[in-house]
Design an enzyme around this catalytic site. Structure first.
Site, PDB file in Angstrom:
ATOM      1  N   HIS A 190       6.643   7.436   3.102  1.00  0.00           N
ATOM      2  CA  HIS A 190       6.762   6.130   3.776  1.00  0.00           C
ATOM      3  C   HIS A 190       6.138   6.275   5.171  1.00  0.00           C
ATOM      4  CE1 HIS A 190       8.288   2.260   4.794  1.00  0.00           C
ATOM      5  NE2 HIS A 190       9.594   2.472   4.807  1.00  0.00           N
ATOM      6  N   HIS A 209      -0.560   2.920  -2.660  1.00  0.00           N
ATOM      7  CA  HIS A 209       0.540   2.038  -2.280  1.00  0.00           C
ATOM      8  C   HIS A 209       1.203   1.494  -3.532  1.00  0.00           C
ATOM      9  CE1 HIS A 209       2.771  -1.099  -0.187  1.00  0.00           C
ATOM     10  NE2 HIS A 209       2.536  -0.400   0.904  1.00  0.00           N
ATOM     11  N   ASP A 267      -1.074   3.506   7.102  1.00  0.00           N
ATOM     12  CA  ASP A 267      -0.935   4.772   7.830  1.00  0.00           C
ATOM     13  C   ASP A 267      -2.252   5.506   8.038  1.00  0.00           C
ATOM     14  OD1 ASP A 267       1.874   4.839   8.289  1.00  0.00           O
ATOM     15  OD2 ASP A 267       2.150   5.132   6.147  1.00  0.00           O
TER      16      ASP A 267
HETATM   17  N1  CMC Z   1      -2.983  10.924  -3.350  1.00  0.00           N
HETATM   18  C1  CMC Z   1      -3.300  11.292  -4.596  1.00  0.00           C
HETATM   19  N2  CMC Z   1      -2.934  10.597  -5.701  1.00  0.00           N
HETATM   20  C2  CMC Z   1      -2.213   9.487  -5.508  1.00  0.00           C
HETATM   21  C3  CMC Z   1      -1.833   9.046  -4.224  1.00  0.00           C
HETATM   22  C4  CMC Z   1      -2.255   9.813  -3.118  1.00  0.00           C
HETATM   23  N3  CMC Z   1      -1.956   9.439  -1.891  1.00  0.00           N
HETATM   24  N4  CMC Z   1      -1.122   7.902  -4.344  1.00  0.00           N
HETATM   25  C5  CMC Z   1      -1.048   7.634  -5.645  1.00  0.00           C
HETATM   26  N5  CMC Z   1      -1.698   8.588  -6.349  1.00  0.00           N
HETATM   27  C6  CMC Z   1      -1.855   8.635  -7.796  1.00  0.00           C
HETATM   28  C7  CMC Z   1      -0.680   9.359  -8.450  1.00  0.00           C
HETATM   29  O1  CMC Z   1      -0.932  10.729  -8.580  1.00  0.00           O
HETATM   30  C8  CMC Z   1      -0.580   8.630  -9.761  1.00  0.00           C
HETATM   31  O2  CMC Z   1      -1.579   9.135 -10.610  1.00  0.00           O
HETATM   32  P1  CMC Z   1      -1.355   9.227 -12.209  1.00  0.00           P
HETATM   33  O3  CMC Z   1      -1.200   7.813 -12.670  1.00  0.00           O
HETATM   34  O4  CMC Z   1      -2.571   9.898 -12.693  1.00  0.00           O
HETATM   35  O5  CMC Z   1      -0.103  10.041 -12.373  1.00  0.00           O
HETATM   36  C9  CMC Z   1      -0.966   7.195  -9.418  1.00  0.00           C
HETATM   37  O6  CMC Z   1      -1.805   7.291  -8.278  1.00  0.00           O
HETATM   38  C10 CMC Z   1       0.225   6.311  -9.114  1.00  0.00           C
HETATM   39  O7  CMC Z   1       1.021   6.962  -8.124  1.00  0.00           O
HETATM   40  P2  CMC Z   1       2.589   6.788  -7.975  1.00  0.00           P
HETATM   41  O8  CMC Z   1       3.136   7.941  -7.218  1.00  0.00           O
HETATM   42  O9  CMC Z   1       3.202   6.475  -9.293  1.00  0.00           O
HETATM   43  O10 CMC Z   1       2.647   5.493  -7.103  1.00  0.00           O
HETATM   44  P3  CMC Z   1       3.915   5.003  -6.319  1.00  0.00           P
HETATM   45  O11 CMC Z   1       3.809   3.542  -6.288  1.00  0.00           O
HETATM   46  O12 CMC Z   1       5.157   5.582  -6.866  1.00  0.00           O
HETATM   47  O13 CMC Z   1       3.711   5.656  -4.885  1.00  0.00           O
HETATM   48  C11 CMC Z   1       3.028   6.012  -2.686  1.00  0.00           C
HETATM   49  C12 CMC Z   1       3.217   4.982  -3.804  1.00  0.00           C
HETATM   50  C13 CMC Z   1       2.712   5.288  -1.404  1.00  0.00           C
HETATM   51  C14 CMC Z   1       4.318   6.805  -2.501  1.00  0.00           C
HETATM   52  C15 CMC Z   1       1.873   6.975  -3.073  1.00  0.00           C
HETATM   53  O14 CMC Z   1       0.679   6.254  -3.167  1.00  0.00           O
HETATM   54  C16 CMC Z   1       1.738   8.134  -2.091  1.00  0.00           C
HETATM   55  O15 CMC Z   1       2.400   9.152  -2.262  1.00  0.00           O
HETATM   56  N6  CMC Z   1       0.857   7.987  -1.063  1.00  0.00           N
HETATM   57  C17 CMC Z   1       0.765   9.001  -0.008  1.00  0.00           C
HETATM   58  C18 CMC Z   1       1.836   8.785   1.040  1.00  0.00           C
HETATM   59  C19 CMC Z   1       1.550   7.565   1.861  1.00  0.00           C
HETATM   60  O16 CMC Z   1       0.429   7.350   2.321  1.00  0.00           O
HETATM   61  N7  CMC Z   1       2.592   6.762   2.114  1.00  0.00           N
HETATM   62  C20 CMC Z   1       2.494   5.561   2.954  1.00  0.00           C
HETATM   63  C21 CMC Z   1       2.715   4.311   2.166  1.00  0.00           C
HETATM   64  S1  CMC Z   1       2.192   2.800   2.971  1.00  0.00           S
HETATM   65  C22 CMC Z   1       3.069   2.670   4.453  1.00  0.00           C
HETATM   66  C23 CMC Z   1       4.530   2.635   4.304  1.00  0.00           C
HETATM   67  O17 CMC Z   1       5.088   1.712   3.726  1.00  0.00           O
HETATM   68  O18 CMC Z   1       5.174   3.540   4.790  1.00  0.00           O
END
Ligand code: CMC
Length: 384
Positions: free
Chosen positions: A229, A269, A321
């Site tokens: 987050h 996201h 971010d």
């Molecule tokens: N780097 C690499 N792969 C990613 C990333 C990333 N940052 N984000 C998503 N993916 C891939 C993930 O591996 C998955 O792939 P597959 O379908 O092959 O397994 C797919 O995309 C879907 O990911 P998810 O984890 O199921 O998506 P989610 O909705 O649960 O997670 C998230 C969203 C923001 C936690 C994730 O994108 C992430 O970990 N991003 C990095 C941390 C980040 O930048 N967070 C800030 C979010 S925005 C500001 C805020 O609200 O704080």
């Protein structure tokens, strides 16, 4: 509910509550596909360019953009609510230098409840007063901690300065230039609100038990701290520093993304499946900040990373971010303060949601599919 319900298909688990609608809200609209972000119906792109953070606080807490007179009134309320209690300042000063700034912020905010003569006042006026107090005091806590770590005393507020300018004043003990103040103001506007994100939902869960605003906001800080987050902005600058140079971006990304479990901070996201509109604005400010400071390296590296990630087989786009990290770093701010800056802004959104939650409250209490053992025969302690 038992695992039997699960295997029979009678229930389905919504892991991470994805796509689950738990309530209605008038505060924020997000269309992740377009993409579009509105605060009380107003487009974030227009708000970011044209409004001060104080106007956004009015919008979030009162549901409408202020007139000039209303803006003057809320600005005065925010200035009058400044002044960190001595005990809280003392806690910040005594925090170990090894502590994490988000932990200091969380502790200080919790202590604010003890220095409020009416922390549990649940009248509309009481909730509004607490929202203004919290919003006014967050920059002071973050700046006092920033200075204490550097062996410096906290600076007194400057009543001539608005929220963003005063924050920069509190950090550095001198007035920042107009471009730096505008950049901080835009960052505060962009981070102020984002619907039922993890920290806001945390605040609403706490508020729904009819607990108080200090508790809800303290819990929200804990949720924001996590790297998935708000903690991601600190992760982004660590990545840029680790890569070190634009020429190393490509080999670094290619190497790292070989690992399926690798997460690139500042990308992806839950809601946006295209470029986060907040990142569009921050990209411009990252570029402008770089030019202003004569340090374009971090912006250039960021653009290179963005280009690589969007042309992958499974494209990923920057979130809020990503470009905030290079923007803050170019402004001379250290990485450990990035997530606290997010909190300085988001506090207004949290408070707006606490007020909305308690205006039509129902306890938030989901269920789970139990997959543990059933009816295990009890064994007395001396026979185990
Ligand atoms: N780097 C690499 N792969 C990613 C990333 C990333 N940052 N984000 C998503 N993916 C891939 C993930 O591996 C998955 O792939 P597959 O379908 O092959 O397994 C797919 O995309 C879907 O990911 P998810 O984890 O199921 O998506 P989610 O909705 O649960 O997670 C998230 C969203 C923001 C936690 C994730 O994108 C992430 O970990 N991003 C990095 C941390 C980040 O930048 N967070 C800030 C979010 S925005 C500001 C805020 O609200 O704080």
């Amino acid at each position: 509910m038992t695992a039997e319900n699960l295997t029979s298909g009678r229930i389905q688990i919504a892991m991470g509550l994805q796509d689950v609608v738990v309530d209605e809200s008038k505060i924020c609209f997000i269309d992740g596909k377009l993409p579009k972000l509105l605060y009380y119906g107003y487009n974030i792109l227009e708000l970011a360019e044209n409004c001060s953070y104080e106007e956004i606080v009015h919008l979030l807490l009162k549901g409408k953009l202020p007139t000039k007179a209303e803006l003057a009134a809320i600005s005065k309320e925010l200035i009058e609510a400044r002044g960190l209690p001595a005990d809280v300042l003392d806690t910040i000063r005594k925090a170990p230098k090894s502590s994490i700034p988000m932990d200091v912020l969380r502790t200080a905010v919790s202590q604010l409840a003890l220095t409020d003569p009416k922390p549990n006042d649940d009248t509309p006026e009481g909730r509004y007063r607490k929202a203004i107090r919290l919003t006014a005091l967050f920059p002071e806590i973050v700046a006092a901690d920033y200075r204490a770590r550097r062996g410096l005393d906290a600076v007194k507020n400057n009543p001539r300065l608005g929220h963003a300018a005063n924050f920069m004043w509190l950090l550095h003990g001198k007035e920042a230039g107009p471009f730096v103040v505008k950049t901080m103001d835009v960052a505060l506007v962009l981070h102020a609100e984002h619907s039922f994100n993890a920290s806001t939902f945390t605040a609403r869960v706490i508020a729904a038990t009819l607990s108080d605003m200090y508790s809800a906001v303290t819990g929200a800080i804990g949720a924001l701290k996590g790297p998935l987050h708000g903690g991601a902005n600190e992760g982004v600058i660590k990545t840029l520093l680790e890569i070190g140079d634009a020429s190393k971006v490509e080999p670094w990304i290619l190497e790292k993304t070989k690992d399926k479990g690798f997460r690139l901070m500042g990308f992806g996201h839950r809601v946006y499946k295209a470029l986060d509109p907040r990142a569009v604005v921050l990209k411009k400010y990252s570029e402008k900040s770089g030019k202003e400071a004569g340090i374009t390296k971090w912006f250039e590296m960021s653009v290179k990373i963005e280009e690589m990630m969007k042309t992958r087989e499974k494209p990923l786009y920057p979130n809020v971010d990503f470009y905030s990290a290079s923007t803050y770093y170019t402004m001379g701010l250290p990485p450990e303060i990035f997530t606290p800056i997010f909190a300085v802004s988001r506090v207004a959104g949290w408070c707006a949601h606490v007020i909305e939650q308690q205006s039509h409250n129902r306890l938030i209490r989901p269920d789970c599919a139990y997959t543990g053992a059933m009816d295990v025969p009890f064994v007395p302690i001396d026979k185990r």
